[in-house]
Design a protein around this motif. Structure first.
Motif, PDB file in Angstrom:
ATOM      1  N   MET A   7       0.839  -1.183   0.000  1.00 16.65           N
ATOM      2  CA  MET A   7       0.000   0.000   0.000  1.00 16.65           C
ATOM      3  C   MET A   7       0.879   1.240   0.000  1.00 16.65           C
ATOM      4  N   LEU A   8       0.387   2.269  -0.612  1.00 18.96           N
ATOM      5  CA  LEU A   8       1.140   3.518  -0.688  1.00 18.96           C
ATOM      6  C   LEU A   8       1.070   4.284   0.618  1.00 18.96           C
ATOM      7  N   LYS A   9       2.165   4.937   0.947  1.00 21.82           N
ATOM      8  CA  LYS A   9       2.248   5.786   2.127  1.00 21.82           C
ATOM      9  C   LYS A   9       2.884   7.107   1.716  1.00 21.82           C
ATOM     10  N   GLU A  10       2.752   8.106   2.562  1.00 20.30           N
ATOM     11  CA  GLU A  10       3.335   9.421   2.273  1.00 20.30           C
ATOM     12  C   GLU A  10       4.826   9.312   1.989  1.00 20.30           C
ATOM     13  N   SER A  11       5.502   8.444   2.702  1.00 23.27           N
ATOM     14  CA  SER A  11       6.955   8.312   2.560  1.00 23.27           C
ATOM     15  C   SER A  11       7.381   7.676   1.236  1.00 23.27           C
ATOM     16  N   ASP A  12       6.445   7.137   0.465  1.00 21.51           N
ATOM     17  CA  ASP A  12       6.761   6.497  -0.811  1.00 21.51           C
ATOM     18  C   ASP A  12       7.015   7.499  -1.936  1.00 21.51           C
ATOM     19  N   PHE A  13       6.747   8.764  -1.707  1.00 26.34           N
ATOM     20  CA  PHE A  13       6.850   9.762  -2.773  1.00 26.34           C
ATOM     21  C   PHE A  13       8.124  10.584  -2.617  1.00 26.34           C
ATOM     22  N   PRO A  14       8.932  10.644  -3.689  1.00 24.23           N
ATOM     23  CA  PRO A  14      10.258  11.268  -3.605  1.00 24.23           C
ATOM     24  C   PRO A  14      10.251  12.799  -3.494  1.00 24.23           C
ATOM     25  N   ARG A  37      -5.761  10.990  -1.369  1.00 30.18           N
ATOM     26  CA  ARG A  37      -6.034  10.070  -0.260  1.00 30.18           C
ATOM     27  C   ARG A  37      -7.101  10.623   0.682  1.00 30.18           C
ATOM     28  N   ASN A  38      -6.960  11.876   1.065  1.00 24.46           N
ATOM     29  CA  ASN A  38      -7.914  12.472   1.994  1.00 24.46           C
ATOM     30  C   ASN A  38      -9.310  12.550   1.403  1.00 24.46           C
ATOM     31  N   LYS A  39      -9.410  12.855   0.111  1.00 22.96           N
ATOM     32  CA  LYS A  39     -10.722  12.914  -0.543  1.00 22.96           C
ATOM     33  C   LYS A  39     -11.397  11.540  -0.515  1.00 22.96           C
ATOM     34  N   LYS A  40     -10.648  10.497  -0.838  1.00 20.31           N
ATOM     35  CA  LYS A  40     -11.210   9.138  -0.862  1.00 20.31           C
ATOM     36  C   LYS A  40     -11.611   8.681   0.543  1.00 20.31           C
ATOM     37  N   LEU A  41     -10.782   8.991   1.543  1.00 23.34           N
ATOM     38  CA  LEU A  41     -11.099   8.583   2.914  1.00 23.34           C
ATOM     39  C   LEU A  41     -12.305   9.344   3.447  1.00 23.34           C
ATOM     40  N   GLU A  42     -12.427  10.628   3.085  1.00 20.04           N
ATOM     41  CA  GLU A  42     -13.593  11.404   3.520  1.00 20.04           C
ATOM     42  C   GLU A  42     -14.868  10.832   2.892  1.00 20.04           C
ATOM     43  N   ARG A  74     -23.154  10.851   7.201  1.00 18.38           N
ATOM     44  CA  ARG A  74     -23.327  11.916   6.212  1.00 18.38           C
ATOM     45  C   ARG A  74     -22.742  13.221   6.728  1.00 18.38           C
ATOM     46  N   TYR A  75     -22.261  14.034   5.818  1.00 18.13           N
ATOM     47  CA  TYR A  75     -21.717  15.364   6.107  1.00 18.13           C
ATOM     48  C   TYR A  75     -20.469  15.327   6.979  1.00 18.13           C
ATOM     49  N   PHE A  76     -19.785  14.200   7.009  1.00 11.71           N
ATOM     50  CA  PHE A  76     -18.541  14.082   7.760  1.00 11.71           C
ATOM     51  C   PHE A  76     -17.471  14.907   7.064  1.00 11.71           C
ATOM     52  N   HIS A  77     -16.751  15.718   7.832  1.00  9.24           N
ATOM     53  CA  HIS A  77     -15.656  16.540   7.303  1.00  9.24           C
ATOM     54  C   HIS A  77     -14.357  16.071   7.922  1.00  9.24           C
ATOM     55  N   LEU A  78     -13.430  15.647   7.074  1.00  8.64           N
ATOM     56  CA  LEU A  78     -12.156  15.118   7.530  1.00  8.64           C
ATOM     57  C   LEU A  78     -11.244  16.242   8.015  1.00  8.64           C
ATOM     58  N   THR A  79     -10.597  16.037   9.153  1.00 10.19           N
ATOM     59  CA  THR A  79      -9.658  17.030   9.671  1.00 10.19           C
ATOM     60  C   THR A  79      -8.244  16.483   9.825  1.00 10.19           C
ATOM     61  N   LYS A  80      -8.104  15.155   9.967  1.00 13.04           N
ATOM     62  CA  LYS A  80      -6.775  14.587  10.196  1.00 13.04           C
ATOM     63  C   LYS A  80      -6.749  13.125   9.783  1.00 13.04           C
ATOM     64  N   VAL A  81      -5.619  12.702   9.206  1.00 14.33           N
ATOM     65  CA  VAL A  81      -5.412  11.298   8.851  1.00 14.33           C
ATOM     66  C   VAL A  81      -4.071  10.861   9.428  1.00 14.33           C
ATOM     67  N   ARG A  82      -4.079   9.704  10.067  1.00 14.58           N
ATOM     68  CA  ARG A  82      -2.838   9.120  10.579  1.00 14.58           C
ATOM     69  C   ARG A  82      -2.648   7.778   9.891  1.00 14.58           C
ATOM     70  N   GLU A  83      -1.450   7.566   9.334  1.00 12.22           N
ATOM     71  CA  GLU A  83      -1.126   6.282   8.709  1.00 12.22           C
ATOM     72  C   GLU A  83      -0.555   5.358   9.766  1.00 12.22           C
ATOM     73  N   ASN A  84      -1.228   4.257  10.011  1.00  7.68           N
ATOM     74  CA  ASN A  84      -0.736   3.238  10.931  1.00  7.68           C
ATOM     75  C   ASN A  84      -0.137   2.092  10.127  1.00  7.68           C
ATOM     76  N   LYS A  85       0.332   1.065  10.805  1.00 11.61           N
ATOM     77  CA  LYS A  85       0.983  -0.056  10.127  1.00 11.61           C
ATOM     78  C   LYS A  85       0.066  -0.738   9.111  1.00 11.61           C
ATOM     79  N   SER A  86      -1.211  -0.927   9.471  1.00  8.16           N
ATOM     80  CA  SER A  86      -2.118  -1.638   8.559  1.00  8.16           C
ATOM     81  C   SER A  86      -3.449  -0.917   8.360  1.00  8.16           C
TER      82      SER A  86
END
Length: 87
Positions: A1-8, A20-25, A33-45
């Protein structure tokens, strides 16, 4: 799976975060319904998604979801479309 650290480069990393944030929201909005994303944390899985929705007469309600990478891959096309560098 892709992570932030995978991009040079920072530019590619920012593009990835935006997509990523758009898809997760969108995924969280299936649950609330009407959930607004404010933060995403990448965990191991999984991704830990935090955000809020506004309930009339009550105010802002904060919530968090945890989505496994497997479910994100199953219910979205996030990992299907590669982010490519602009020329």
């Amino acid at each position: 799976m892709l992570k932030e650290s995978d991009f040079p480069t920072d530019e590619l990393k920012e593009q990835w975060i935006k997509v990523r944030n758009k898809k997760l929201e969108e995924m969280a909005q299936y649950i609330q319904r009407y959930f607004h994303l404010t933060k995403v944390r990448e965990n191991k899985s999984s991704y830990e998604v935090q955000g809020y929705f506004f309930q009339p007469g009550f105010g802002e309600v904060r919530m968090a979801f945890e989505f496994s990478y497997e479910n994100v891959a199953k219910f979205t096309d996030l990992f299907d479309e590669p982010i490519e560098e602009k020329n």
